[in-house]
Enzyme design. Structure first.
Site, PDB file in Angstrom:
ATOM      1  N   LYS A   1      38.097  39.364  38.223  1.00 57.64           N
ATOM      2  CA  LYS A   1      36.962  40.139  38.734  1.00 57.64           C
ATOM      3  C   LYS A   1      37.030  41.606  38.314  1.00 57.64           C
ATOM      4  O   LYS A   1      36.105  42.383  38.584  1.00 57.64           O
ATOM      5  CB  LYS A   1      36.885  40.002  40.254  1.00 57.64           C
ATOM      6  CG  LYS A   1      36.552  38.578  40.679  1.00 57.64           C
ATOM      7  CD  LYS A   1      36.746  38.346  42.162  1.00 57.64           C
ATOM      8  CE  LYS A   1      36.535  36.879  42.508  1.00 57.64           C
ATOM      9  NZ  LYS A   1      37.573  35.996  41.949  1.00 57.64           N
TER      10      LYS A   1
ATOM     11  N   ALA B   1      52.236  41.988  43.454  1.00 56.62           N
ATOM     12  CA  ALA B   1      51.211  41.042  43.903  1.00 56.62           C
ATOM     13  C   ALA B   1      50.515  41.503  45.182  1.00 56.62           C
ATOM     14  O   ALA B   1      49.526  40.897  45.597  1.00 56.62           O
ATOM     15  CB  ALA B   1      51.834  39.665  44.124  1.00 56.62           C
TER      16      ALA B   1
END
Length: 207
Positions: A147, A101
Site C-alpha cells: 500500500k 515489523a
C-alpha cells in the site's frame, strides 16, 4: 492462491543470520512472531524481541522456550517510539541485523487516527533506524506494505515516508537499509480473511 510458492535459499539465509544477534520489533505480532519462529530455526547467536504488548511478549516467550530450548533470546518490553528504551536495547545487545515489523497496519482505522499513525509508523521507524546507524548494525530490514505504492490511504502514506527515510539514511550510513513490501498476509492480525469467513457464515453479503 493460484500462484507458485516462492522457494527460498535457506542455506544462504542461514549463512546470513546464523550466529548473528537479531533484533525483531513488533515481535509479538502476527508478522513479527512468524519472523521470530523462522529466525529461531536458523540458530542465531541471540534473538532479541522488542514488543510493546506485555501479553503478546509473554506468549511468544513461552512458545520459543518450548520450541527452541537451546535458543538464547531476550524479551524486551518497550515501544519503538521511545528513544531512550530503543537506545538502551541497542547498547545492551548490539544487534547485527534488525527486522522492523512494529507498525500500525489497519487501513480504515488509521484514516481517523493520523497523528498516531505518523507517530508509530514514521517517527517509530526513524527512532529505530537512527539507533541502528548509531550502534553499527550491519543490516536493517523495514517490513513495509504494497500500500506504499502510490499510496491512497494514511497507512500506505506513513509506510512510504518510512521507506523514503530509510532509503535516504542508507545513502549515508554504514548500515545497509533494506525495504521489503508485504501484500495482504493471510491469517495475520487484521487480515480481511477472517472477516470474509464470518460474512460467508452469516449468509453474506461479502463486502
Amino acid at each position: 492462491l493460484g500462484r507458485e510458492p516462492v522457494s527460498l535459499d535457506w542455506d544462504g539465509i542461514r549463512h546470513g543470520l546464523g550466529n548473528k544477534i537479531i533484533l525483531i520489533t513488533g515481535a509479538g505480532g502476527s508478522i513479527g512472531s512468524e519472523l521470530c519462529r523462522q529466525v529461531a530455526a536458523l540458530k542465531p547467536g541471540r534473538l532479541v524481541l522488542l514488543e510493546n504488548s506485555e501479553f503478546n511478549l509473554y506468549n511468544l516467550e513461552m512458545e520459543l522456550q518450548q520450541a527452541f530450548p537451546e535458543l538464547e533470546f531476550f524479551g524486551c518490553l518497550g515501544d519503538v517510539r521511545d528513544s531512550a528504551r530503543v537506545n538502551q536495547v541497542f547498547a545492551k545487545h548490539r544487534p547485527d541485523v534488525v527486522f522492523h515489523a512494529a507498525a500500525y497496519k489497519h487501513v480504515p482505522m488509521l484514516e481517523h487516527q493520523i497523528r498516531e499513525a505518523v507517530k508509530n509508523n514514521v517517527l517509530g521507524t526513524r527512532t529505530l533506524a537512527l539507533a541502528a546507524d548509531r550502534h553499527g548494525a550491519t543490516e536493517f530490514v523495514l517490513i513495509s506494505t504494497d500500500k506504499a505504492v502510490n499510496p491512497a490511504n494514511v497507512m500506505g502514506a506513513t509506510k512510504r515516508v518510512a521507506e523514503i527515510f530509510c532509503q535516504n539514511l542508507d545513502s549515508r550510513s554504514k548500515t545497509r537499509f533494506i525495504t521489503v513490501r508485504f501484500g495482504n498476509v493471510l491469517d495475520s492480525a487484521g487480515s480481511v480473511v477472517p472477516l470474509f469467513k464470518r460474512q460467508i457464515a452469516a449468509g453474506g453479503p461479502v463486502t
